[in-house]
Design a protein around this motif. Sequence first.
Motif, PDB file in Angstrom:
ATOM      1  N   GLY A   1       1.128   6.816  -6.512  1.00 48.23           N
ATOM      2  CA  GLY A   1       0.221   6.806  -7.664  1.00 48.23           C
ATOM      3  C   GLY A   1      -1.161   7.315  -7.306  1.00 48.23           C
ATOM      4  O   GLY A   1      -1.779   8.076  -8.058  1.00 48.23           O
ATOM      5  N   LEU A   2      -1.654   6.910  -6.144  1.00 47.35           N
ATOM      6  CA  LEU A   2      -2.958   7.381  -5.701  1.00 47.35           C
ATOM      7  C   LEU A   2      -2.970   8.887  -5.469  1.00 47.35           C
ATOM      8  O   LEU A   2      -3.911   9.587  -5.846  1.00 47.35           O
ATOM      9  CB  LEU A   2      -3.362   6.658  -4.413  1.00 47.35           C
ATOM     10  CG  LEU A   2      -3.708   5.178  -4.535  1.00 47.35           C
ATOM     11  CD1 LEU A   2      -3.979   4.580  -3.155  1.00 47.35           C
ATOM     12  CD2 LEU A   2      -4.919   4.974  -5.441  1.00 47.35           C
ATOM     13  N   LEU A   3      -1.902   9.400  -4.844  1.00 49.78           N
ATOM     14  CA  LEU A   3      -1.808  10.833  -4.612  1.00 49.78           C
ATOM     15  C   LEU A   3      -1.745  11.603  -5.918  1.00 49.78           C
ATOM     16  O   LEU A   3      -2.337  12.690  -6.057  1.00 49.78           O
ATOM     17  CB  LEU A   3      -0.578  11.145  -3.753  1.00 49.78           C
ATOM     18  CG  LEU A   3      -0.651  10.716  -2.282  1.00 49.78           C
ATOM     19  CD1 LEU A   3       0.673  10.985  -1.581  1.00 49.78           C
ATOM     20  CD2 LEU A   3      -1.778  11.451  -1.566  1.00 49.78           C
ATOM     21  N   TYR A   4      -1.020  11.052  -6.898  1.00 51.06           N
ATOM     22  CA  TYR A   4      -0.920  11.721  -8.208  1.00 51.06           C
ATOM     23  C   TYR A   4      -2.300  11.874  -8.843  1.00 51.06           C
ATOM     24  O   TYR A   4      -2.681  12.971  -9.275  1.00 51.06           O
ATOM     25  CB  TYR A   4      -0.002  10.923  -9.133  1.00 51.06           C
ATOM     26  CG  TYR A   4      -0.077  11.371 -10.575  1.00 51.06           C
ATOM     27  CD1 TYR A   4       0.592  12.512 -11.008  1.00 51.06           C
ATOM     28  CD2 TYR A   4      -0.837  10.649 -11.501  1.00 51.06           C
ATOM     29  CE1 TYR A   4       0.509  12.928 -12.326  1.00 51.06           C
ATOM     30  CE2 TYR A   4      -0.926  11.060 -12.819  1.00 51.06           C
ATOM     31  CZ  TYR A   4      -0.245  12.197 -13.226  1.00 51.06           C
ATOM     32  OH  TYR A   4      -0.341  12.608 -14.531  1.00 51.06           O
TER      33      TYR A   4
ATOM     34  N   TYR B   1       0.831  -1.209   0.000  1.00 55.98           N
ATOM     35  CA  TYR B   1       0.000   0.000   0.000  1.00 55.98           C
ATOM     36  C   TYR B   1       0.867   1.261   0.000  1.00 55.98           C
ATOM     37  O   TYR B   1       0.483   2.283  -0.588  1.00 55.98           O
ATOM     38  CB  TYR B   1      -0.935   0.000   1.209  1.00 55.98           C
ATOM     39  CG  TYR B   1      -2.074  -0.979   1.070  1.00 55.98           C
ATOM     40  CD1 TYR B   1      -3.104  -0.760   0.162  1.00 55.98           C
ATOM     41  CD2 TYR B   1      -2.118  -2.132   1.854  1.00 55.98           C
ATOM     42  CE1 TYR B   1      -4.142  -1.663   0.033  1.00 55.98           C
ATOM     43  CE2 TYR B   1      -3.154  -3.039   1.730  1.00 55.98           C
ATOM     44  CZ  TYR B   1      -4.169  -2.807   0.811  1.00 55.98           C
ATOM     45  OH  TYR B   1      -5.189  -3.704   0.678  1.00 55.98           O
ATOM     46  N   ILE B   2       2.011   1.198   0.664  1.00 55.24           N
ATOM     47  CA  ILE B   2       2.930   2.342   0.647  1.00 55.24           C
ATOM     48  C   ILE B   2       3.458   2.574  -0.767  1.00 55.24           C
ATOM     49  O   ILE B   2       3.584   3.716  -1.231  1.00 55.24           O
ATOM     50  CB  ILE B   2       4.091   2.118   1.639  1.00 55.24           C
ATOM     51  CG1 ILE B   2       3.562   2.194   3.076  1.00 55.24           C
ATOM     52  CG2 ILE B   2       5.198   3.146   1.425  1.00 55.24           C
ATOM     53  CD1 ILE B   2       4.584   1.836   4.140  1.00 55.24           C
ATOM     54  N   LEU B   3       3.761   1.490  -1.486  1.00 52.47           N
ATOM     55  CA  LEU B   3       4.185   1.615  -2.882  1.00 52.47           C
ATOM     56  C   LEU B   3       3.066   2.179  -3.755  1.00 52.47           C
ATOM     57  O   LEU B   3       3.318   2.895  -4.728  1.00 52.47           O
ATOM     58  CB  LEU B   3       4.625   0.252  -3.422  1.00 52.47           C
ATOM     59  CG  LEU B   3       5.970  -0.294  -2.933  1.00 52.47           C
ATOM     60  CD1 LEU B   3       6.173  -1.711  -3.435  1.00 52.47           C
ATOM     61  CD2 LEU B   3       7.118   0.600  -3.393  1.00 52.47           C
TER      62      LEU B   3
ATOM     63  N   PHE C   1      -3.902  15.594  -9.197  1.00 50.43           N
ATOM     64  CA  PHE C   1      -3.847  16.152 -10.549  1.00 50.43           C
ATOM     65  C   PHE C   1      -4.998  15.719 -11.449  1.00 50.43           C
ATOM     66  O   PHE C   1      -5.174  16.288 -12.532  1.00 50.43           O
ATOM     67  CB  PHE C   1      -2.522  15.765 -11.219  1.00 50.43           C
ATOM     68  CG  PHE C   1      -1.318  16.346 -10.553  1.00 50.43           C
ATOM     69  CD1 PHE C   1      -0.999  17.682 -10.715  1.00 50.43           C
ATOM     70  CD2 PHE C   1      -0.509  15.559  -9.742  1.00 50.43           C
ATOM     71  CE1 PHE C   1       0.110  18.221 -10.084  1.00 50.43           C
ATOM     72  CE2 PHE C   1       0.599  16.092  -9.117  1.00 50.43           C
ATOM     73  CZ  PHE C   1       0.915  17.425  -9.283  1.00 50.43           C
ATOM     74  N   LYS C   2      -5.795  14.720 -11.033  1.00 46.39           N
ATOM     75  CA  LYS C   2      -6.893  14.256 -11.878  1.00 46.39           C
ATOM     76  C   LYS C   2      -8.265  14.510 -11.275  1.00 46.39           C
ATOM     77  O   LYS C   2      -9.189  14.927 -11.973  1.00 46.39           O
ATOM     78  CB  LYS C   2      -6.734  12.751 -12.165  1.00 46.39           C
ATOM     79  CG  LYS C   2      -5.433  12.375 -12.865  1.00 46.39           C
ATOM     80  CD  LYS C   2      -5.338  12.991 -14.261  1.00 46.39           C
ATOM     81  CE  LYS C   2      -4.054  12.558 -14.950  1.00 46.39           C
ATOM     82  NZ  LYS C   2      -3.927  13.152 -16.302  1.00 46.39           N
ATOM     83  N   TYR C   3      -8.410  14.243  -9.973  1.00 48.15           N
ATOM     84  CA  TYR C   3      -9.732  14.342  -9.364  1.00 48.15           C
ATOM     85  C   TYR C   3     -10.026  15.724  -8.776  1.00 48.15           C
ATOM     86  O   TYR C   3     -11.118  16.262  -8.981  1.00 48.15           O
ATOM     87  CB  TYR C   3      -9.904  13.263  -8.290  1.00 48.15           C
ATOM     88  CG  TYR C   3     -10.081  11.884  -8.875  1.00 48.15           C
ATOM     89  CD1 TYR C   3     -11.313  11.459  -9.336  1.00 48.15           C
ATOM     90  CD2 TYR C   3      -8.994  11.020  -8.984  1.00 48.15           C
ATOM     91  CE1 TYR C   3     -11.485  10.199  -9.888  1.00 48.15           C
ATOM     92  CE2 TYR C   3      -9.146   9.750  -9.538  1.00 48.15           C
ATOM     93  CZ  TYR C   3     -10.389   9.357  -9.993  1.00 48.15           C
ATOM     94  OH  TYR C   3     -10.542   8.112 -10.552  1.00 48.15           O
ATOM     95  N   VAL C   4      -9.066  16.288  -8.048  1.00 45.77           N
ATOM     96  CA  VAL C   4      -9.287  17.616  -7.465  1.00 45.77           C
ATOM     97  C   VAL C   4      -9.568  18.670  -8.535  1.00 45.77           C
ATOM     98  O   VAL C   4     -10.497  19.481  -8.386  1.00 45.77           O
ATOM     99  CB  VAL C   4      -8.080  18.027  -6.586  1.00 45.77           C
ATOM    100  CG1 VAL C   4      -8.222  19.475  -6.136  1.00 45.77           C
ATOM    101  CG2 VAL C   4      -7.967  17.096  -5.384  1.00 45.77           C
ATOM    102  N   PRO C   5      -8.825  18.701  -9.663  1.00 49.89           N
ATOM    103  CA  PRO C   5      -9.126  19.712 -10.688  1.00 49.89           C
ATOM    104  C   PRO C   5     -10.494  19.558 -11.338  1.00 49.89           C
ATOM    105  O   PRO C   5     -10.940  20.475 -12.040  1.00 49.89           O
ATOM    106  CB  PRO C   5      -8.011  19.486 -11.728  1.00 49.89           C
ATOM    107  CG  PRO C   5      -6.900  18.841 -10.976  1.00 49.89           C
ATOM    108  CD  PRO C   5      -7.584  17.966  -9.975  1.00 49.89           C
TER     109      PRO C   5
END
Length: 310
Positions: A30-33, A24-26, A37-41
């Motif tokens: 990717g989840l943060l990206y 999950y740490i790995l 950059f994809k969901y918040v905007p």
Amino acid sequence: MKVRKKQSTMDLFLNRLKRDKWMYILLLPGLLYFLIFKYVPMWGVLLAFKNYQPFTGFWNSEWVGFDHFRNFFQNPDFVRLLRNTLLLSLYNLVFFFPAPIVIALLLNEIRKDLYKRTIQTLIYVPHFISMVIVASISYVFLTTEGGIVNSMLEQYTGHKIDFLSNPEWFRPLIILQTMWKECGWGTIIFLAALAGVDTEQYEAAIVDGANRWRQMWHITLPSVRSTIIILLILRVGDVLENGFEQIYLMTNALNREVADVFDTYVYMMGITQGAFSYSTAVGLFKSIVGVILVFTSNYLAKRFGQSGIY
């Protein structure tokens, strides 16, 4: 007799989280990206329903509902933009999409590794060339003022062809540039699929008397069919996406009538004219159409017995 206590869903989740914590740490970067950059905007699509004014701010701008969409659909430019975009996408589907498949099949037939790797390297290189450089190369070759192609045409035929300004040549040039730049790179995924084909199938076909063409048609091509279907579905979803940079660089005052597409229109209205809400509405329209086409093409693919993307 002891009754075993049933674990709750939360307990199971926490146990799995603890057991696979490093996995999950790995996964976290990717989840943060995608989150940042994809969901918040995606909150920005609200601009399409507001009359956004920079000095009043995002939340204080007037809510206008579907006014921008109505204005766009009633705009005389809508039909022209739709026609230009769909024609370019159709040409891409007919000419560019099959090209990497054909090249991958031909490369798969080369038995000498040295020749195969050399050809692969040569056709991969254009992918890493900037589209600005590609447009500059096109200008050097095709301009009527000393261009190599026109110099040869004038020498042998006595006249020149205005490739860069003639609207009839705009779409063929765009397709040829795309094919030269991306065909080699597009073969990678098909070559990877072909690498997994069982060689015993070819041996059995040879025993049965199948020639190279029959082997390609009955073994090689069916082995990449699922990959072709998936990429075709994704390509259909991008039918309104022609890219901005290439079209913008090849557009001029004389071919603008056939060169304007949704991507360049969004740039012109949003950046050069400051119609932020209107251009957001155009972009949202493109996205909605793309999602509908992806779901529709995936449904049709599965209906006809092919594997879809989900």
